[in-house]
Design an enzyme around this catalytic site. Structure first.
Site, mmCIF file in Angstrom:
data_model
loop_
_atom_site.group_PDB
_atom_site.id
_atom_site.type_symbol
_atom_site.label_atom_id
_atom_site.label_comp_id
_atom_site.label_asym_id
_atom_site.label_seq_id
_atom_site.Cartn_x
_atom_site.Cartn_y
_atom_site.Cartn_z
ATOM 1 N N PRO A 145 0.828 -1.208 0.000
ATOM 2 C CG PRO A 145 -0.624 -1.470 1.812
ATOM 3 C CD PRO A 145 0.546 -2.090 1.128
ATOM 4 N N GLY A 182 2.181 4.905 0.712
ATOM 5 C CA GLY A 182 2.142 5.941 1.761
ATOM 6 C C GLY A 182 1.517 5.477 3.055
ATOM 7 N N GLY A 221 3.207 3.499 5.499
ATOM 8 C CA GLY A 221 4.166 3.081 6.518
ATOM 9 C C GLY A 221 4.811 1.743 6.240
ATOM 10 C CG LEU A 222 3.035 -1.486 5.114
ATOM 11 C CD1 LEU A 222 2.135 -2.542 4.477
ATOM 12 C CD2 LEU A 222 3.617 -2.036 6.421
ATOM 13 N N GLY A 223 6.841 1.250 3.540
ATOM 14 C CA GLY A 223 8.044 1.423 2.724
ATOM 15 C C GLY A 223 7.842 1.215 1.234
ATOM 16 C CB SER A 224 4.949 1.703 -1.044
ATOM 17 O OG SER A 224 4.692 3.048 -0.739
ATOM 18 C CB ALA A 231 12.116 2.443 0.575
ATOM 19 C CG ASP A 269 11.499 3.466 4.918
ATOM 20 O OD1 ASP A 269 11.717 3.371 6.139
ATOM 21 O OD2 ASP A 269 10.409 3.793 4.430
HETATM 22 O O1 PMV Z 1 6.050 6.088 6.767
HETATM 23 P P1 PMV Z 1 7.365 5.738 6.225
HETATM 24 O O2 PMV Z 1 7.484 4.301 5.821
HETATM 25 O O3 PMV Z 1 7.826 6.706 5.164
HETATM 26 O O4 PMV Z 1 8.429 5.845 7.414
HETATM 27 C C1 PMV Z 1 8.853 7.087 7.918
HETATM 28 C C2 PMV Z 1 9.810 6.829 9.022
HETATM 29 C C3 PMV Z 1 10.317 8.075 9.732
HETATM 30 O O5 PMV Z 1 11.208 7.627 10.758
HETATM 31 C C4 PMV Z 1 9.183 8.847 10.387
HETATM 32 C C5 PMV Z 1 11.053 9.013 8.790
HETATM 33 C C6 PMV Z 1 12.352 8.436 8.261
HETATM 34 O O6 PMV Z 1 12.786 8.884 7.180
HETATM 35 O O7 PMV Z 1 12.970 7.591 8.934
#
Ligand code: PMV
Length: 327
Positions: free
Chosen positions: A111, A113, A115-118, A120, A163
């Site tokens: 998914p 945006g 929080g699962l590093g899509s 990256a 990430d």
């Molecule tokens: O939501 P994500 O997967 O982009 O993770 C962000 C993680 C943070 O620590 C908030 C920012 C970062 O670049 O490490």
């Protein structure tokens, strides 16, 4: 044509605090992005599908990226195209082929945006596939560094190496400032709940930075996250799941104190805990997106599926395979 895949990730511990030099432990999970690249004489053509769980398609043809007509938030589409553009620029630079054009096809079951590093995973797979299509093969350290440069450029300098390093190497990794290492971890029983929303990573990082600048106890909260990460990384064994879960719960509380949780994330975290998960926390920047819980039974998955705030729940095992060429 060259095709590469790279995994998404969850944060077992340490997001946000990692931005201030504390350690973090992201773990790659078996949800991958696939990028195929074919060199063409000039210009760029990008076709992307399934960039969210519900899926949408972006088709674009031309020398510059313009706004595609898709049913997805503008910021997300801009970000996805921005990452690709920068990743291809890195590939041109690495291969010393400044004018190379590309045909790119992206497919991802991570998914966007959430929080699962899509981003990256797409970035890492895109650099790998594009450099291969230009006839060179980067070693993983250089690939991770170039992918970090992409995230840093797109996120206005607000990115950690977590990430991109995790997606490149696979498995569990430990990131502290510029020090990135792969670490041993058991196959933890991750269950992920997704609320269908997205968080704005840049804005959330900026909010935490403001809190940290204005309140000593916010700075202490960030240090406390670092302390729990240092404790957790020593307990990354299969017989320590209860302790890891406790630390995840603590981590979620501290992130919540920093203002980056959301009602939907809290609802999913509590659904998981009440179902008997060893622990549960938000993963990534927060504000909306995903939670990660530890539970080897089906109880948490079932509970999340019955939680109104949860759009989708799924299991995602640790993925020990980082970026990989698909032959
Ligand atoms: O939501 P994500 O997967 O982009 O993770 C962000 C993680 C943070 O620590 C908030 C920012 C970062 O670049 O490490």
């Amino acid at each position: 044509m060259a095709t590469s895949t790279a995994p998404g990730k969850v944060y077992l511990f340490g997001e946000h605090a990692v931005v201030y030099g504390e350690p973090a432990v992201p773990c790659a999970v078996q949800r991958r992005a696939e990028v195929s690249v074919k060199e063409r004489s000039s210009g760029l053509r990008v076709q992307a599908g399934d960039l969210t769980l519900s899926g949408f398609a972006v088709e674009y043809d031309g020398a510059e990226l313009s706004r595609p007509d898709v049913d997805a938030p503008d910021a997300l589409v801009d970000a996805a195209l921005g990452y690709l553009n920068e990743a291809l620029a890195q590939a041109r630079d690495a291969a010393n082929a400044p004018r190379a054009g590309f045909d790119v096809v992206v497919n991802s079951d991570i998914p966007l945006g959430a929080g699962l590093g899509s981003s990256a995973a797409v970035t890492v797979a895109a650099i790998d596939a594009a450099t291969r299509s230009l006839g060179i093969e980067l070693d993983r350290t250089e690939l991770a560094e170039r992918a970090y440069q992409v995230e840093s450029a797109v996120q206005g300098g607000q990115a950690s190496r977590a990430d991109t390093f995790c997606s490149t190497m696979g498995g569990a990794v430990r990131v502290e400032g510029e020090d990135c290492q792969t670490i041993d971890a058991p196959d933890l029983p991750f269950v992920i709940g997704y609320d269908g929303n997205t968080g704005d990573t840049g804005a959330l990082v900026a909010d935490v930075r403001n809190l940290r600048n204005n309140y000593a106890f916010a700075a202490d909260t960030i240090s406390a996250i670092g302390d729990l990460v240092r404790r957790g990384e020593r307990r990354l064994t299969s017989d320590a799941q209860a302790e890891l879960g406790r630390l995840m719960n603590f981590n979620h509380g501290l992130l919540s104190a920093l203002g980056v949780s959301a009602r939907s994330l809290d609802a999913m975290v509590w659904a998981a805990r009440n179902a008997g998960a060893s622990g549960a926390k938000l993963t990534g920047a927060g504000g909306g997106g995903c939670v990660v819980a530890l539970d080897e039974t089906d109880e948490t998955l079932t509970a999340l599926n019955y939680t109104p705030e949860c759009e989708t729940a799924f299991r995602a095992a640790l993925d020990t395979v980082g970026v990989q060429e698909n032959s």
